[in-house]
Design a protein around this motif. Structure first.
Motif, PDB file in Angstrom:
ATOM      1  N   PRO A 209     -45.598   7.533   4.944  1.00  0.00           N
ATOM      2  CA  PRO A 209     -45.352   6.197   5.448  1.00  0.00           C
ATOM      3  C   PRO A 209     -44.001   5.926   5.357  1.00  0.00           C
ATOM      4  O   PRO A 209     -43.511   5.131   6.086  1.00  0.00           O
ATOM      5  CB  PRO A 209     -46.441   5.724   4.614  1.00  0.00           C
ATOM      6  N   GLU A 210     -43.324   6.002   4.315  1.00  0.00           N
ATOM      7  CA  GLU A 210     -41.816   5.857   4.005  1.00  0.00           C
ATOM      8  C   GLU A 210     -40.899   6.457   4.911  1.00  0.00           C
ATOM      9  O   GLU A 210     -39.786   5.914   5.257  1.00  0.00           O
ATOM     10  CB  GLU A 210     -41.488   6.003   2.512  1.00  0.00           C
ATOM     11  N   THR A 211     -41.268   7.961   5.506  1.00  0.00           N
ATOM     12  CA  THR A 211     -40.462   8.675   6.306  1.00  0.00           C
ATOM     13  C   THR A 211     -40.704   8.555   7.642  1.00  0.00           C
ATOM     14  O   THR A 211     -39.908   9.012   8.416  1.00  0.00           O
ATOM     15  CB  THR A 211     -40.198  10.079   5.794  1.00  0.00           C
ATOM     16  N   ARG A 212     -41.783   8.046   8.071  1.00  0.00           N
ATOM     17  CA  ARG A 212     -42.369   7.840   9.462  1.00  0.00           C
ATOM     18  C   ARG A 212     -41.375   7.142   9.991  1.00  0.00           C
ATOM     19  O   ARG A 212     -40.871   6.053   9.814  1.00  0.00           O
ATOM     20  CB  ARG A 212     -43.742   7.458   9.542  1.00  0.00           C
ATOM     21  N   ASN A 213     -40.616   7.582  11.331  1.00  0.00           N
ATOM     22  CA  ASN A 213     -39.771   7.014  12.126  1.00  0.00           C
ATOM     23  C   ASN A 213     -38.336   6.610  11.301  1.00  0.00           C
ATOM     24  O   ASN A 213     -37.627   5.659  11.493  1.00  0.00           O
ATOM     25  CB  ASN A 213     -40.346   5.763  12.823  1.00  0.00           C
ATOM     26  N   MET A 214     -38.062   7.440  10.397  1.00  0.00           N
ATOM     27  CA  MET A 214     -36.959   7.423   9.428  1.00  0.00           C
ATOM     28  C   MET A 214     -35.938   6.968  10.350  1.00  0.00           C
ATOM     29  O   MET A 214     -34.728   6.413  10.005  1.00  0.00           O
ATOM     30  CB  MET A 214     -36.899   8.344   8.417  1.00  0.00           C
ATOM     31  N   ILE A 215     -35.566   7.888  11.448  1.00  0.00           N
ATOM     32  CA  ILE A 215     -34.387   7.888  12.100  1.00  0.00           C
ATOM     33  C   ILE A 215     -34.876   7.240  13.638  1.00  0.00           C
ATOM     34  O   ILE A 215     -35.863   7.996  14.213  1.00  0.00           O
ATOM     35  CB  ILE A 215     -33.844   9.263  12.346  1.00  0.00           C
ATOM     36  N   ALA A 216     -34.401   6.175  14.111  1.00  0.00           N
ATOM     37  CA  ALA A 216     -34.779   5.549  15.373  1.00  0.00           C
ATOM     38  C   ALA A 216     -33.361   4.998  15.847  1.00  0.00           C
ATOM     39  O   ALA A 216     -32.200   5.363  15.299  1.00  0.00           O
ATOM     40  CB  ALA A 216     -35.714   4.323  15.110  1.00  0.00           C
ATOM     41  N   MET A 217     -33.449   3.935  16.866  1.00  0.00           N
ATOM     42  CA  MET A 217     -32.065   3.566  17.357  1.00  0.00           C
ATOM     43  C   MET A 217     -31.077   2.940  16.407  1.00  0.00           C
ATOM     44  O   MET A 217     -29.892   3.131  16.743  1.00  0.00           O
ATOM     45  CB  MET A 217     -32.741   2.462  18.445  1.00  0.00           C
ATOM     46  N   PRO A 218     -31.443   2.185  15.439  1.00  0.00           N
ATOM     47  CA  PRO A 218     -30.580   1.696  14.541  1.00  0.00           C
ATOM     48  C   PRO A 218     -29.619   2.823  13.926  1.00  0.00           C
ATOM     49  O   PRO A 218     -28.493   2.803  13.602  1.00  0.00           O
ATOM     50  CB  PRO A 218     -31.129   0.935  13.393  1.00  0.00           C
ATOM     51  N   GLU A 219     -30.518   3.811  13.470  1.00  0.00           N
ATOM     52  CA  GLU A 219     -29.594   4.919  12.940  1.00  0.00           C
ATOM     53  C   GLU A 219     -28.802   5.884  14.068  1.00  0.00           C
ATOM     54  O   GLU A 219     -27.747   6.193  13.560  1.00  0.00           O
ATOM     55  CB  GLU A 219     -30.717   5.917  12.260  1.00  0.00           C
ATOM     56  N   GLY A 235     -42.814  16.262  13.026  1.00  0.00           N
ATOM     57  CA  GLY A 235     -42.859  15.375  13.884  1.00  0.00           C
ATOM     58  C   GLY A 235     -43.398  13.967  13.553  1.00  0.00           C
ATOM     59  O   GLY A 235     -43.997  13.949  12.433  1.00  0.00           O
ATOM     60  N   GLY A 236     -42.716  12.860  13.651  1.00  0.00           N
ATOM     61  CA  GLY A 236     -42.967  11.468  13.382  1.00  0.00           C
ATOM     62  C   GLY A 236     -41.572  11.230  12.584  1.00  0.00           C
ATOM     63  O   GLY A 236     -41.681  10.075  12.160  1.00  0.00           O
ATOM     64  N   LEU A 237     -40.923  12.240  11.928  1.00  0.00           N
ATOM     65  CA  LEU A 237     -39.685  11.506  11.198  1.00  0.00           C
ATOM     66  C   LEU A 237     -38.639  10.918  11.912  1.00  0.00           C
ATOM     67  O   LEU A 237     -38.045   9.966  11.465  1.00  0.00           O
ATOM     68  CB  LEU A 237     -38.990  12.699  10.693  1.00  0.00           C
ATOM     69  N   VAL A 238     -38.617  11.385  13.544  1.00  0.00           N
ATOM     70  CA  VAL A 238     -37.841  10.484  14.330  1.00  0.00           C
ATOM     71  C   VAL A 238     -38.541   9.932  15.459  1.00  0.00           C
ATOM     72  O   VAL A 238     -39.515  10.462  16.011  1.00  0.00           O
ATOM     73  CB  VAL A 238     -36.902  11.694  14.810  1.00  0.00           C
ATOM     74  N   ASP A 239     -38.179   8.897  15.929  1.00  0.00           N
ATOM     75  CA  ASP A 239     -38.766   7.860  16.810  1.00  0.00           C
ATOM     76  C   ASP A 239     -38.311   8.984  18.246  1.00  0.00           C
ATOM     77  O   ASP A 239     -37.276   8.664  18.497  1.00  0.00           O
ATOM     78  CB  ASP A 239     -38.332   6.576  16.857  1.00  0.00           C
ATOM     79  N   GLU A 240     -39.315   9.342  18.945  1.00  0.00           N
ATOM     80  CA  GLU A 240     -39.066  10.230  19.901  1.00  0.00           C
ATOM     81  C   GLU A 240     -38.495   9.645  21.180  1.00  0.00           C
ATOM     82  O   GLU A 240     -37.594  10.126  22.059  1.00  0.00           O
ATOM     83  CB  GLU A 240     -40.409  11.115  20.127  1.00  0.00           C
ATOM     84  N   ALA A 241     -39.029   8.137  21.609  1.00  0.00           N
ATOM     85  CA  ALA A 241     -38.524   7.450  22.583  1.00  0.00           C
ATOM     86  C   ALA A 241     -37.224   7.192  22.352  1.00  0.00           C
ATOM     87  O   ALA A 241     -36.204   7.123  23.396  1.00  0.00           O
ATOM     88  CB  ALA A 241     -39.354   6.558  22.845  1.00  0.00           C
ATOM     89  N   ASP A 242     -36.683   6.787  21.052  1.00  0.00           N
ATOM     90  CA  ASP A 242     -35.460   6.403  20.655  1.00  0.00           C
ATOM     91  C   ASP A 242     -34.580   7.708  20.939  1.00  0.00           C
ATOM     92  O   ASP A 242     -33.573   7.552  21.232  1.00  0.00           O
ATOM     93  CB  ASP A 242     -35.123   5.702  19.350  1.00  0.00           C
ATOM     94  N   LEU A 243     -35.159   8.798  20.584  1.00  0.00           N
ATOM     95  CA  LEU A 243     -34.169  10.027  20.490  1.00  0.00           C
ATOM     96  C   LEU A 243     -33.734  10.245  21.837  1.00  0.00           C
ATOM     97  O   LEU A 243     -32.479  10.468  22.058  1.00  0.00           O
ATOM     98  CB  LEU A 243     -35.339  11.127  19.853  1.00  0.00           C
ATOM     99  N   VAL A 244     -34.833  10.040  22.712  1.00  0.00           N
ATOM    100  CA  VAL A 244     -34.323  10.430  24.261  1.00  0.00           C
ATOM    101  C   VAL A 244     -33.366   9.360  24.819  1.00  0.00           C
ATOM    102  O   VAL A 244     -32.444   9.689  25.396  1.00  0.00           O
ATOM    103  CB  VAL A 244     -35.625  10.644  25.370  1.00  0.00           C
TER     104      VAL A 244
END
Length: 318
Positions: A209-219, A235-244
């Motif tokens: 729960p703490e690492t889910r979407n750890m990297i998203a647009m702010p990062e 999968g789930g460590l990075v927000d995939e929509a934000d990654l694209v």
């Protein structure tokens, strides 16, 4: 006699010799098991083996004989560990088996992206070399790894192995401190600083729960060097929509992912829309799956089951 049920044999490669425990037992094996079938198939089982078949509290509640779950993976989020703990069910996972295969796959992605291997290969297929009228051409960037900086998220055996390879190539290594941590300590670099300084970012940590979407647009917006983004962890460590979106905006220079939030990916996964780009590589969760690593994994599973039968359970989680 203990009854052992293996829920998803097909998740272990055909090259693996499926050794069985040395003690007397009943063995039941299924190629794959749908979530709705888990409870029925584990009825009367003393020991369950699972890789990806989920064992949740609803199933656990009715399994009065179940004493142990052997997870044929390092990640054990497919099992409701809290429910097992409250019922005295031992859960064991495998560790360290992928110390070579995952780092090697990680660097396969890094090399391919850093040197535009996929893009140049496609150029040759498309006839660009034949039309170039000279011995080579320069359609895509080629960068050395020596002298570059790699930011590693996760300082376990896989992160350490990645760092060892990186140093042998003349790279600078940074281990990221936990997100939100103020004091990084001597072995770690602040999370935000790693984002800002790295040419390559690679993930080697569990999904929690703490690492889910750890990297998203702010990062992504803190990434000053347009780094390559590599994920061979979960999968789930990075927000995939934000990654694209970050790829579209030029915030990252390339993507090398072996794991996605849903596997196999659903039709609406945003990464599927960019697979034809020369700086995007997605592989089907195979970083762990060298023949040697899968055999080591299975041998460890059987070892944990035999240790449990002897009364000395090993690699207990939770």
């Amino acid at each position: 006699m203990l009854k052992i049920v293996f829920l998803d044999r097909d998740t272990i490669g055909p090259s693996v010799e499926i050794l069985r425990p040395a003690f007397n037992h009943e063995w039941v094996e299924y190629g794959k098991t749908a979530p709705d079938d888990v409870a029925a198939r584990l009825e009367g089982a003393d020991i369950a083996i699972t890789n990806k078949a989920p064992i949740r509290v609803a199933a656990i509640d009715g399994l009065t004989r179940l004493k142990m779950i052997a997870v044929a993976a390092t990640g054990y989020d497919v099992v409701d560990v809290a429910a097992c703990r409250s019922r005295g069910i031992i859960v064991s996972n495998v560790r360290g088996y992928a110390v070579n295969t995952v780092p090697e796959h990680t660097f396969s992605l890094i090399f391919a992206l850093r040197r535009s291997i996929v893009a140049f290969r496609q150029d040759v297929i498309d006839g660009e070399w034949q039309r170039a009228n000279q011995f080579c051409f320069f359609n895509h960037p080629i960068r050395n790894l020596a002298g570059s900086t790699i930011g590693i998220f996760g300082r376990g055996v896989l992160g350490q192995s990645v760092a060892h390879i990186a140093r042998s190539l003349g790279m600078k290594t940074l281990f990221a401190a936990r997100k939100g941590t103020q004091a990084a300590g001597p072995l770690y670099t602040a999370f935000e600083e790693v984002l800002e300084r790295s040419d390559i970012l690679t993930l080697h940590m569990p999904l929690t729960p703490e690492t889910r979407n750890m990297i998203a647009m702010p990062e992504f917006r803190r990434m000053r060097r347009r780094p390559l983004m590599v994920n061979t962890a979960r999968g789930g460590l990075v927000d995939e929509a934000d990654l694209v979106k970050a790829l579209d905006e030029g915030l990252v220079g390339g993507i090398g992912f072996d794991v996605l939030t849903s596997e196999p990916p659903k039709a609406d996964n945003p990464l599927l829309r960019v697979l034809d780009r020369p700086n995007v590589i997605v592989t089907p969760h195979v970083a762990w799956a060298s023949d040697e690593a899968m055999q080591a994994l299975w041998n460890q599973v059987i070892g944990h089951i035999e240790n449990f039968e002897k009364g000395v359970p090993s690699n207990v989680v939770g």
